[in-house]
Design a protein around this motif. Sequence first.
Motif, mmCIF file in Angstrom:
data_model
loop_
_atom_site.group_PDB
_atom_site.id
_atom_site.type_symbol
_atom_site.label_atom_id
_atom_site.label_comp_id
_atom_site.label_asym_id
_atom_site.label_seq_id
_atom_site.Cartn_x
_atom_site.Cartn_y
_atom_site.Cartn_z
ATOM 1 N N ASP A 153 0.877 -1.233 -0.025
ATOM 2 C CA ASP A 153 -0.074 -0.058 -0.103
ATOM 3 C C ASP A 153 1.192 1.440 0.127
ATOM 4 O O ASP A 153 1.898 1.296 0.777
ATOM 5 N N SER A 154 0.431 2.386 -0.502
ATOM 6 C CA SER A 154 1.075 3.625 -0.853
ATOM 7 C C SER A 154 0.175 4.382 -0.935
ATOM 8 O O SER A 154 -0.772 4.440 -1.744
ATOM 9 N N ARG A 155 0.138 5.763 -0.070
ATOM 10 C CA ARG A 155 -0.609 6.887 -0.174
ATOM 11 C C ARG A 155 -0.095 8.008 0.517
ATOM 12 O O ARG A 155 0.767 7.857 1.423
ATOM 13 N N LEU A 156 -0.620 9.150 0.072
ATOM 14 C CA LEU A 156 -0.338 10.548 0.873
ATOM 15 C C LEU A 156 -1.363 10.572 1.928
ATOM 16 O O LEU A 156 -2.564 10.654 1.669
ATOM 17 N N VAL A 157 -0.762 11.131 3.094
ATOM 18 C CA VAL A 157 -1.771 11.142 4.238
ATOM 19 C C VAL A 157 -1.682 12.420 4.706
ATOM 20 O O VAL A 157 -0.517 13.180 4.861
ATOM 21 N N LEU A 158 -3.018 12.926 5.421
ATOM 22 C CA LEU A 158 -3.343 14.163 5.689
ATOM 23 C C LEU A 158 -4.138 14.060 6.981
ATOM 24 O O LEU A 158 -5.206 13.301 6.706
ATOM 25 N N ILE A 172 -1.050 19.701 12.176
ATOM 26 C CA ILE A 172 -1.718 18.926 10.921
ATOM 27 C C ILE A 172 -0.377 18.119 10.448
ATOM 28 O O ILE A 172 0.647 18.780 10.170
ATOM 29 N N MET A 173 -0.374 16.854 10.242
ATOM 30 C CA MET A 173 0.441 15.920 9.828
ATOM 31 C C MET A 173 0.223 15.796 8.448
ATOM 32 O O MET A 173 -0.826 15.185 7.903
ATOM 33 N N PHE A 174 1.312 15.828 7.528
ATOM 34 C CA PHE A 174 1.240 15.413 6.047
ATOM 35 C C PHE A 174 2.333 14.548 5.379
ATOM 36 O O PHE A 174 3.579 15.019 5.925
ATOM 37 N N GLY A 175 2.280 13.573 4.603
ATOM 38 C CA GLY A 175 3.377 12.924 4.139
ATOM 39 C C GLY A 175 2.913 11.553 3.778
ATOM 40 O O GLY A 175 1.885 11.319 3.689
ATOM 41 N N PRO A 176 4.143 10.860 2.974
ATOM 42 C CA PRO A 176 3.734 9.785 2.415
ATOM 43 C C PRO A 176 3.839 8.501 3.549
ATOM 44 O O PRO A 176 4.689 8.735 4.531
ATOM 45 N N SER A 177 2.749 7.432 3.192
ATOM 46 C CA SER A 177 2.877 6.262 3.994
ATOM 47 C C SER A 177 2.918 4.995 3.059
ATOM 48 O O SER A 177 2.091 5.039 2.256
ATOM 49 N N ILE A 178 3.887 4.154 3.443
ATOM 50 C CA ILE A 178 4.397 3.001 2.385
ATOM 51 C C ILE A 178 4.381 1.805 3.169
ATOM 52 O O ILE A 178 5.035 1.673 4.263
ATOM 53 N N GLU A 179 3.768 0.672 2.737
ATOM 54 C CA GLU A 179 3.924 -0.559 3.344
ATOM 55 C C GLU A 179 4.300 -1.557 1.926
ATOM 56 O O GLU A 179 3.380 -1.678 1.115
ATOM 57 N N THR A 180 5.032 -2.333 2.044
ATOM 58 C CA THR A 180 5.386 -3.179 1.074
ATOM 59 C C THR A 180 4.615 -4.539 1.251
ATOM 60 O O THR A 180 3.988 -4.912 2.022
ATOM 61 N N ALA A 181 4.746 -5.271 0.044
ATOM 62 C CA ALA A 181 3.643 -6.635 0.032
ATOM 63 C C ALA A 181 4.437 -7.659 0.754
ATOM 64 O O ALA A 181 5.806 -7.319 1.073
ATOM 65 N N GLY A 182 3.980 -8.804 0.930
ATOM 66 C CA GLY A 182 4.705 -10.031 1.458
ATOM 67 C C GLY A 182 4.505 -10.264 2.819
ATOM 68 O O GLY A 182 3.873 -9.392 3.546
ATOM 69 N N SER A 183 4.791 -11.332 3.384
ATOM 70 C CA SER A 183 4.834 -11.768 4.631
ATOM 71 C C SER A 183 5.798 -11.069 5.656
ATOM 72 O O SER A 183 5.663 -11.266 7.010
ATOM 73 N N ASN A 184 6.778 -10.564 5.262
ATOM 74 C CA ASN A 184 7.794 -9.531 5.772
ATOM 75 C C ASN A 184 7.474 -8.185 5.485
ATOM 76 O O ASN A 184 8.874 -7.769 4.867
ATOM 77 N N PRO A 185 6.494 -7.391 5.516
ATOM 78 C CA PRO A 185 6.698 -6.108 5.020
ATOM 79 C C PRO A 185 7.391 -5.020 5.571
ATOM 80 O O PRO A 185 7.670 -5.219 6.676
ATOM 81 N N LEU A 186 7.812 -4.009 4.790
ATOM 82 C CA LEU A 186 8.538 -2.934 5.512
ATOM 83 C C LEU A 186 7.574 -1.759 5.388
ATOM 84 O O LEU A 186 6.866 -1.580 4.327
ATOM 85 N N ARG A 187 7.417 -1.096 6.488
ATOM 86 C CA ARG A 187 6.463 -0.009 6.654
ATOM 87 C C ARG A 187 7.314 1.377 6.842
ATOM 88 O O ARG A 187 8.184 1.330 7.613
#
Length: 579
Positions: A153-158, A172-187
């Motif tokens: 998952d990848s999105r811009l968050v506000l 107010i917090m804003f910026g990217p949030s990323i989570e890779t796929a698979g059983s050992n994801p990187l957030r």
Amino acid sequence: MPCTRWIIVPGLLLAIAGPLAAQDREIRDANLPHELESRLLRLYDRPTTRHLNGDTVIPVDEHIQGDVGAMGGPLRVAGRIDGDLAMVNGNVVLESTAVVRGDILVVGGEARLADGAQVLGTVTTYGPAADQRAWRDRDRHPAPDRWTFRAGDSRLVLRAGTNYNRVEGLPIMFGPSIETAGSNPLRLEAMAIWRSESGRSFEPDRMGYRARAEQFLGGHRTFSVGGSVFSVVQPLDRWQTGDLEASLGAAIFREDLRDYYDRKGASGFVRFQPLRALDARLEYRREDDASLAAGDPWSLLDRQTDWRLQPLVAEGSIGTAAADVTIDLRDDDDDPYTGWWINGVVERAVNGRLTRPGIDPVAGYDQQFTGPVPTSFSARTYAADFTTAFVDIRRYAPVGYASQLNLRVVGGGALTDAPLPPQYQHALGGIGTLPGYDQFEADCGARLVPASRVQDGTTQGFYPSYGCDRFALFQAEYRGRLSLDFGFGNDSWQENHWRNWHDWGDWDFDVNPSWLVFFDAGRGWTNDAGGLAGLSRDTNWLYDAGLGLLLDQLGLYVAFPLTEDGGGARFFVRLDHRF
């Protein structure tokens, strides 16, 4: 007693709300929103849940003490269930004698309630059918390989930060949030923080930031390592009230329920979650701390009133190592009926040095203080040789029919005899701890005399410290249930005849609020008796009691202080349960 009406939650609403909850796992092939899926999983996996399959009847004389997870249906209930009921791909039929003391959740079916059936919780149905094979596989394969994992998952968050407050206004917090796929994801998450109190300024020194990375290892999301960098306005004693309550108190009534200080630094951690009920974390932090004066953010009411002064904290660099363990055995996260919740934290300073600056008292001190005004508050240095602990133990125990006794013990502070820097202290009083008393009533003398500090050519007001080096708090409440029924029209229904909601000749409205009585007791101790120019001292034990009416999460309360330190009755509103 009339039944609680069933509520159909639209699939579209759940499809929107579901992804907002951060879920780690999914049922294989079950096309459900994550929020609903998580709720089903928690109920189905509880060791006390009774599993039923196919056409099943719970007779009138049967009493199930715990939750029920059914599949395939139909399930006909004429007896009593002292817990929640979940059905996957089947209908639930409640006879007139049925009693369900928790919630009912039906996925891929309907819930039908006869006149006279009693449901103390909510009834939620979700139309699309789940994959029944996946749920059967859960019974046959209890090992961790029963789980599959979501795509990345990848999105811009506000989003808003912690809470609206008198230091930074609305963060107010804003910026990217990323989570890779698979059983050992990187957030990964990287947020800039703009503060409304800074006006339209986007200058780096007036903004904050929070960036975090977490890598899962081992294939089952039970172990992870990570780190963070941060520049944030940190609330003290954040456990006492919720973020929403603190925000509304400040924005509407100009009454900030918290104090704050500035934190800049970095951390590294390891996290272990072998079970849903256990979350353990080890973390090392290196940070720079500084005091923050109250600003002048907007509020709806009392705009001519000055904001309460901020406390002075010990400033400088400090390195700490902390262990944080949470055990959650409750039957529900939001409104538990039974179970335990335990959180324990131990933190050790390992390097660095902090100094509380010297500050000069000013006139206009608290009217409760009748002694001579100190001439000065000297600077105080704290070496990295202190250890603190915090423990919060809650017990939710059913008592009789539709009632419960809830108990809570909270305590913490210094594990040695050394005084703590103010940002590691605690203070009691106010709606989160002792609602019969003023906010921070038990602060070991920290707010008896205000002071001023000249910094960068500006005179700023502060209190010379925050609170006590040790504290203890006990809370108890007994909660019961009210059932109110309002209606008119033809009610001559035959037993087991389902109400026709299209018949406008009949109208009925049921309300099931809860009432409670409560008692609280708390005290604080100082390791620096006679400090703060002679003002620092232990508090007395403070006691209060009161009554409350709960309308779901909204609570209306009145509290009465039971010692001479308090005044008269105090009315207050909570947007969440007391604990």
